[in-house]
Write a protein that holds these residues in place. Structure first.
Motif, mmCIF file in Angstrom:
data_model
loop_
_atom_site.group_PDB
_atom_site.id
_atom_site.type_symbol
_atom_site.label_atom_id
_atom_site.label_comp_id
_atom_site.label_asym_id
_atom_site.label_seq_id
_atom_site.Cartn_x
_atom_site.Cartn_y
_atom_site.Cartn_z
ATOM 1 N N LEU A 7 0.778 -1.186 0.082
ATOM 2 C CA LEU A 7 -0.032 -0.131 0.027
ATOM 3 C C LEU A 7 0.858 1.179 0.233
ATOM 4 O O LEU A 7 0.478 2.098 -0.678
ATOM 5 C CB LEU A 7 -1.030 0.144 1.123
ATOM 6 N N PRO A 8 1.889 1.360 0.946
ATOM 7 C CA PRO A 8 2.459 2.728 0.947
ATOM 8 C C PRO A 8 3.574 2.592 -0.478
ATOM 9 O O PRO A 8 3.722 3.939 -0.977
ATOM 10 C CB PRO A 8 3.457 2.582 1.943
ATOM 11 N N VAL A 9 3.736 1.828 -1.075
ATOM 12 C CA VAL A 9 4.507 1.572 -2.299
ATOM 13 C C VAL A 9 3.535 2.209 -3.520
ATOM 14 O O VAL A 9 3.858 3.089 -4.187
ATOM 15 C CB VAL A 9 4.947 0.287 -2.715
ATOM 16 N N PHE A 10 2.377 1.760 -3.579
ATOM 17 C CA PHE A 10 1.476 2.121 -4.411
ATOM 18 C C PHE A 10 1.084 3.691 -4.246
ATOM 19 O O PHE A 10 1.005 4.322 -5.149
ATOM 20 C CB PHE A 10 -0.291 1.339 -4.299
ATOM 21 N N GLU A 11 0.939 3.979 -3.126
ATOM 22 C CA GLU A 11 0.699 5.503 -2.699
ATOM 23 C C GLU A 11 2.048 6.578 -3.421
ATOM 24 O O GLU A 11 1.612 7.426 -3.915
ATOM 25 C CB GLU A 11 0.401 5.623 -1.216
ATOM 26 N N THR A 12 3.057 5.921 -3.062
ATOM 27 C CA THR A 12 4.075 6.788 -3.462
ATOM 28 C C THR A 12 4.307 6.838 -4.873
ATOM 29 O O THR A 12 4.751 8.038 -5.623
ATOM 30 C CB THR A 12 5.632 6.167 -2.686
ATOM 31 N N VAL A 13 4.370 5.669 -5.775
ATOM 32 C CA VAL A 13 4.135 5.904 -7.025
ATOM 33 C C VAL A 13 3.093 6.645 -7.724
ATOM 34 O O VAL A 13 3.456 7.452 -8.756
ATOM 35 C CB VAL A 13 4.156 4.392 -7.492
ATOM 36 N N ALA A 14 1.760 6.697 -7.090
ATOM 37 C CA ALA A 14 0.720 7.284 -7.494
ATOM 38 C C ALA A 14 1.204 8.846 -7.364
ATOM 39 O O ALA A 14 1.060 9.935 -8.145
ATOM 40 C CB ALA A 14 -0.519 7.064 -6.863
ATOM 41 N N ARG A 15 1.653 9.275 -6.156
ATOM 42 C CA ARG A 15 1.864 10.462 -5.749
ATOM 43 C C ARG A 15 3.157 11.218 -6.787
ATOM 44 O O ARG A 15 3.103 12.277 -7.205
ATOM 45 C CB ARG A 15 2.338 10.619 -4.384
ATOM 46 N N LEU A 16 4.107 10.387 -6.681
ATOM 47 C CA LEU A 16 5.309 10.948 -7.710
ATOM 48 C C LEU A 16 5.114 10.592 -9.231
ATOM 49 O O LEU A 16 5.795 11.049 -9.956
ATOM 50 C CB LEU A 16 6.768 10.254 -7.244
ATOM 51 N N ASN A 17 4.387 9.722 -9.425
ATOM 52 C CA ASN A 17 3.753 9.463 -10.839
ATOM 53 C C ASN A 17 5.209 8.896 -11.625
ATOM 54 O O ASN A 17 5.416 9.195 -12.786
ATOM 55 C CB ASN A 17 3.368 10.552 -11.697
ATOM 56 N N SER A 18 5.773 7.928 -10.730
ATOM 57 C CA SER A 18 7.037 7.530 -11.198
ATOM 58 C C SER A 18 7.601 6.393 -10.355
ATOM 59 O O SER A 18 7.456 6.489 -9.191
ATOM 60 C CB SER A 18 8.180 8.533 -11.408
ATOM 61 N N PHE A 19 7.745 5.018 -11.212
ATOM 62 C CA PHE A 19 8.423 3.861 -10.391
ATOM 63 C C PHE A 19 10.041 4.251 -9.860
ATOM 64 O O PHE A 19 10.050 3.960 -8.755
ATOM 65 C CB PHE A 19 8.573 2.656 -11.576
ATOM 66 N N SER A 20 10.684 4.885 -10.767
ATOM 67 C CA SER A 20 12.049 5.197 -10.451
ATOM 68 C C SER A 20 12.248 6.204 -9.098
ATOM 69 O O SER A 20 13.104 5.926 -8.160
ATOM 70 C CB SER A 20 12.845 5.712 -11.548
#
Length: 309
Positions: A7-20
């Motif tokens: 869940l926190p991984v998903f939130e971070t990717v969505a917020r930053l719009n980037s996997f890297s």
């Protein structure tokens, strides 16, 4: 329950719009981020992101899931900080660009004096900001429709004619007046003599040029003359700056006419104002109304906005 680690991984990717970028923030590898997103998507049976080359975008299901879980993750973090005796002092405010530049920023030193530990991040928006935790914590918006949000009235917008000191002298000379009373009497005659001067129009409020002046003339029970010469700009901020440089007469609102603002203050002409129909609200999630940082900022904004009422 979903795989909680994801869940926190998903939130971070969505917020930053980037996997890297998410991998950098979480201090893990990009493949580890991708793996956690894959685990979550498999558990939900839904695709959460569209991936096209380097472009990444939330799917409709992803946006909905983010809106639901982001506040829960935030509450978990806040509850943890409270137990540890740590107080959250960072807050993000989403605000219209002209409101931020002409009204908010000149007042920030006073906010810092009153609340020295409050860390404010400003997210500027041309249109109405997306009311979501991934955008900001507190919002100034003209929209008043979002379930789960509180909306507090802040300001009812009016537009009125302004010009520079230099252009004011041009107006007086052309109208052959010297005193303020003579100018007031002359400007409020019908038909309005403002049509004799260059008018500055902006696109941003009504989504088309000259509509602002059509509304002003209509509020005076007049039609906009076809002979008017216009200078056209996309945004109210540009119209304001054009007026400062004596290009003509612009229509602006109260929060742009900020007495703390600058050395080249514009002059408010002695003419009637008209309401645009836009009401500004302070918006925040009902579930977050008791957070200290939100309480501090909303109280300060409400007190400062009283001067515009």
């Amino acid at each position: 329950m979903p795989p909680l680690k994801s869940l926190p991984v998903f939130e971070t990717v969505a917020r930053l719009n980037s996997f890297s970028l998410a991998a950098n923030e979480l201090n893990v590898s990009q493949s580890a981020v991708s793996h956690q997103i894959r685990i979550l998507e498999n558990h939900l049976g839904e695709t959460l992101f569209h991936r096209q080359g380097r472009n990444l975008e939330l799917t409709a299901e992803g946006r909905h899931y983010l809106d639901v879980i982001s506040n829960s993750l935030l509450q978990i973090a806040q509850a943890t900080n409270q137990i540890k005796g740590e107080q959250e002092t960072h807050i993000r405010l989403a605000v219209y660009s002209s409101f931020a530049v002409y009204w908010l920023i000149p007042r920030l030193p006073e906010l810092k004096r009153l609340y020295p530990n409050l860390e404010l991040s400003i997210e500027m928006s041309h249109g109405s900001p997306d009311l979501s935790d991934r955008t900001a914590d507190l919002f100034i918006t003209t929209k008043q429709e979002k379930r789960g949000f509180c909306f507090k009235p802040l300001y009812k917008e009016e537009l009125f004619p302004v010009c520079s000191q230099h252009y004011l002298e041009t107006i007086k000379n052309k109208l052959n007046v010297t005193s303020h009373k003579e100018l007031t009497d002359k400007l409020n005659t019908i038909p309005s003599p403002l049509a004799k001067f260059s008018l500055i129009t902006s696109y941003s409020i009504y989504d088309r040029h000259t509509e602002d002046w059509k509304c002003w003339f209509s509020s005076q029970k007049q039609s906009l003359p076809s002979t008017v010469q216009f200078h056209r700009f996309s945004h109210l901020m540009l119209a304001y700056e054009a007026a400062k440089h004596s290009l003509g007469i612009a229509l602006v609102n109260d929060y742009m006419m900020n007495e703390k603002n600058d050395e080249q203050a514009l002059v408010k002409l002695p003419c009637n104002a008209f309401e645009t129909g836009d009401n500004f609200y302070l918006a925040y999630k009902e579930s977050r109304k008791n957070e200290d940082a939100i309480q501090y900022l909303r109280k300060w904004l409400a007190e400062e906005a009283k001067a515009l009422a």
